[in-house]
Design a protein around this motif. Structure first.
Motif, PDB file in Angstrom:
ATOM      1  N   ARG A 103       0.850  -1.195   0.000  1.00 33.31           N
ATOM      2  CA  ARG A 103       0.000   0.000   0.000  1.00 33.31           C
ATOM      3  C   ARG A 103       0.885   1.245   0.000  1.00 33.31           C
ATOM      4  N   LYS A 104       0.728   2.091  -1.010  1.00 34.51           N
ATOM      5  CA  LYS A 104       1.557   3.286  -1.110  1.00 34.51           C
ATOM      6  C   LYS A 104       1.296   4.258   0.033  1.00 34.51           C
ATOM      7  N   GLU A 105       0.069   4.205   0.590  1.00 30.60           N
ATOM      8  CA  GLU A 105      -0.252   5.149   1.660  1.00 30.60           C
ATOM      9  C   GLU A 105       0.327   4.737   3.015  1.00 30.60           C
ATOM     10  N   ILE A 106       0.936   3.558   3.089  1.00 35.74           N
ATOM     11  CA  ILE A 106       1.543   3.076   4.330  1.00 35.74           C
ATOM     12  C   ILE A 106       3.055   3.233   4.244  1.00 35.74           C
ATOM     13  N   ASP A 107       3.635   4.031   5.164  1.00 38.51           N
ATOM     14  CA  ASP A 107       5.081   4.266   5.172  1.00 38.51           C
ATOM     15  C   ASP A 107       5.838   3.187   5.938  1.00 38.51           C
ATOM     16  N   GLU A 108       5.255   2.720   7.032  1.00 35.40           N
ATOM     17  CA  GLU A 108       5.913   1.703   7.853  1.00 35.40           C
ATOM     18  C   GLU A 108       4.878   0.706   8.359  1.00 35.40           C
ATOM     19  N   ILE A 109       5.337  -0.523   8.581  1.00 33.63           N
ATOM     20  CA  ILE A 109       4.503  -1.531   9.230  1.00 33.63           C
ATOM     21  C   ILE A 109       5.218  -1.965  10.496  1.00 33.63           C
ATOM     22  N   TRP A 110       4.678  -1.556  11.631  1.00 31.94           N
ATOM     23  CA  TRP A 110       5.243  -1.984  12.904  1.00 31.94           C
ATOM     24  C   TRP A 110       4.771  -3.413  13.155  1.00 31.94           C
ATOM     25  N   SER A 111       5.694  -4.345  13.011  1.00 32.15           N
ATOM     26  CA  SER A 111       5.379  -5.768  13.088  1.00 32.15           C
ATOM     27  C   SER A 111       5.737  -6.272  14.480  1.00 32.15           C
ATOM     28  N   VAL A 112       4.713  -6.645  15.224  1.00 33.47           N
ATOM     29  CA  VAL A 112       4.871  -6.965  16.642  1.00 33.47           C
ATOM     30  C   VAL A 112       4.716  -8.472  16.858  1.00 33.47           C
ATOM     31  N   ALA A 113       5.668  -9.065  17.549  1.00 38.39           N
ATOM     32  CA  ALA A 113       5.601 -10.479  17.945  1.00 38.39           C
ATOM     33  C   ALA A 113       6.635 -10.691  19.045  1.00 38.39           C
ATOM     34  N   ARG A 114       6.639 -11.863  19.619  1.00 33.12           N
ATOM     35  CA  ARG A 114       7.557 -12.116  20.729  1.00 33.12           C
ATOM     36  C   ARG A 114       8.980 -12.412  20.260  1.00 33.12           C
ATOM     37  N   HIS A 115       9.113 -13.145  19.149  1.00 30.61           N
ATOM     38  CA  HIS A 115      10.422 -13.662  18.752  1.00 30.61           C
ATOM     39  C   HIS A 115      11.121 -12.719  17.773  1.00 30.61           C
ATOM     40  N   ARG A 116      12.186 -12.094  18.235  1.00 27.47           N
ATOM     41  CA  ARG A 116      12.891 -11.110  17.428  1.00 27.47           C
ATOM     42  C   ARG A 116      13.491 -11.732  16.165  1.00 27.47           C
ATOM     43  N   ASN A 117      14.006 -12.956  16.270  1.00 26.20           N
ATOM     44  CA  ASN A 117      14.644 -13.572  15.105  1.00 26.20           C
ATOM     45  C   ASN A 117      13.644 -13.783  13.969  1.00 26.20           C
ATOM     46  N   LYS A 118      12.406 -14.117  14.303  1.00 30.95           N
ATOM     47  CA  LYS A 118      11.380 -14.287  13.274  1.00 30.95           C
ATOM     48  C   LYS A 118      11.008 -12.941  12.656  1.00 30.95           C
ATOM     49  N   LEU A 119      10.984 -11.911  13.467  1.00 28.07           N
ATOM     50  CA  LEU A 119      10.679 -10.575  12.951  1.00 28.07           C
ATOM     51  C   LEU A 119      11.790 -10.069  12.038  1.00 28.07           C
ATOM     52  N   ASP A 120      13.037 -10.328  12.410  1.00 31.76           N
ATOM     53  CA  ASP A 120      14.161  -9.918  11.560  1.00 31.76           C
ATOM     54  C   ASP A 120      14.103 -10.653  10.218  1.00 31.76           C
ATOM     55  N   LYS A 121      13.732 -11.915  10.247  1.00 27.90           N
ATOM     56  CA  LYS A 121      13.574 -12.678   9.008  1.00 27.90           C
ATOM     57  C   LYS A 121      12.452 -12.089   8.161  1.00 27.90           C
ATOM     58  N   LEU A 122      11.369 -11.681   8.816  1.00 28.53           N
ATOM     59  CA  LEU A 122      10.253 -11.054   8.107  1.00 28.53           C
ATOM     60  C   LEU A 122      10.717  -9.781   7.399  1.00 28.53           C
ATOM     61  N   ARG A 123      11.509  -8.974   8.067  1.00 28.71           N
ATOM     62  CA  ARG A 123      12.016  -7.745   7.451  1.00 28.71           C
ATOM     63  C   ARG A 123      12.897  -8.047   6.244  1.00 28.71           C
ATOM     64  N   ARG A 124      13.758  -9.055   6.375  1.00 25.11           N
ATOM     65  CA  ARG A 124      14.623  -9.419   5.251  1.00 25.11           C
ATOM     66  C   ARG A 124      13.797  -9.865   4.040  1.00 25.11           C
ATOM     67  N   GLN A 125      12.699 -10.553   4.309  1.00 21.15           N
ATOM     68  CA  GLN A 125      11.881 -11.083   3.222  1.00 21.15           C
ATOM     69  C   GLN A 125      10.915 -10.055   2.649  1.00 21.15           C
ATOM     70  N   MET A 126      10.388  -9.169   3.504  1.00 20.53           N
ATOM     71  CA  MET A 126       9.323  -8.251   3.086  1.00 20.53           C
ATOM     72  C   MET A 126       9.806  -6.833   2.781  1.00 20.53           C
ATOM     73  N   GLY A 127      11.009  -6.453   3.251  1.00 19.92           N
ATOM     74  CA  GLY A 127      11.524  -5.151   2.898  1.00 19.92           C
ATOM     75  C   GLY A 127      11.627  -4.184   4.062  1.00 19.92           C
ATOM     76  N   THR A 128      12.124  -3.005   3.755  1.00 19.07           N
ATOM     77  CA  THR A 128      12.480  -2.033   4.791  1.00 19.07           C
ATOM     78  C   THR A 128      11.286  -1.300   5.392  1.00 19.07           C
TER      79      THR A 128
END
Length: 265
Positions: free
Chosen positions: A25-50
């Motif tokens: 969505r062009k109107e969304i600048d950031e997605i604050w992705s919340v979960a317990r496991h940091r390693n899974k979130l870091d993997k999500l960022r690598r796969q989905m983008g900045t």
């Protein structure tokens, strides 16, 4: 101001699909992705983008939610989407869970949803959306899932009432009631209890539910139900007495509440 989406339970399953949808969505600048496991979130960022901003939190802890609220207050951001997806289930009888585990389920499935709404709504302009994940289990009481189904009934009723209360601000609240989803919830929910849910009817891919949920929220609906089977169950729960619905459920799961023997697969 930054325009952000906040998605809880974002690292896997249904939450991950919401991230996938909103990142484009062009109107969304950031997605604050919340979960317990940091390693899974870091993997999500690598796969989905900045656009993905990993935030490791335990949403059953009120103090950690308060910290997120402080971060939001300091960020100069507008919350365009709040998606409360974090939650968990246990398939068992009331006596199979400790008091601590039972209260933790209530804290995450109910208190976390309410608290996230309260900290985000002040930062939500007109046209913003709250999407709370309830469940098909919210339609009726479910023996041997009594606590989970009750928490999801709360989420459903709370969200639909909140939708009305937020009309004067132009914010919509949508309760999403999916049936069984092809996620890892089942592995976490199965604790080996003698009597437990073991038959999963109408299994659906999470991406389909997520797409319909966002589309229904954008249309201003207060309820999102995907699939003929779940819609049929929704209608049936309205028409039939709850005692009858519970008996049907027990037969589907092949559980005899009067027997000491385990349920049969």
């Amino acid at each position: 101001m930054k325009k952000i989406a906040i998605i809880t339970g974002a690292s896997t399953g249904l939450g991950r699909e919401f991230v996938r949808i909103l990142k484009d969505r062009k109107e969304i600048d950031e997605i604050w992705s919340v979960a317990r496991h940091r390693n899974k979130l870091d993997k999500l960022r690598r796969q989905m983008g900045t656009k993905i901003i990993p935030i490791s939190l335990d949403l059953s802890d009120a103090a950690q939610i308060k910290e997120l609220g402080q971060r939001l207050a300091q960020s100069s951001a507008e919350v365009r989407y709040l998606i409360n997806n974090a939650g968990y289930a246990k398939f068992c009888s009331y006596g199979d869970l400790s008091i601590a585990d039972s209260l933790n389920m209530i804290d995450l499935n109910i208190s976390g949803v309410v608290a996230m709404g309260l900290i985000c709504i002040p930062y939500m302009p007109a046209g913003s959306h709250i999407i709370n994940i309830a469940s098909q289990a919210a339609f009726q009481p479910l023996p041997y899932q009594n606590l989970y189904s009750s928490t999801k009934a709360f989420v459903r009723n709370y969200t639909r009432a909140l939708h009305v209360e937020l009309k004067d601000r132009g914010i919509t609240a949508t309760a999403v009631c999916p049936g069984w989803l092809k996620t890892d919830l089942y592995e976490r929910a199965n604790i080996g209890a003698a009597k437990a849910t073991r038959n999963f009817f109408g299994m659906t891919a999470p991406d389909k539910v997520a797409r319909k949920a966002v589309a229904d929220a954008d249309k201003g609906k207060d309820l999102s139900i995907y699939g003929l089977y779940v819609n049929f169950c929704h209608i049936g729960a309205k028409l039939l007495p709850q005692q009858a619905v519970m008996k049907i459920w027990l037969r589907q799961q092949r559980i005899d509440p009067y027997s000491s023997r385990p349920s049969q697969q």
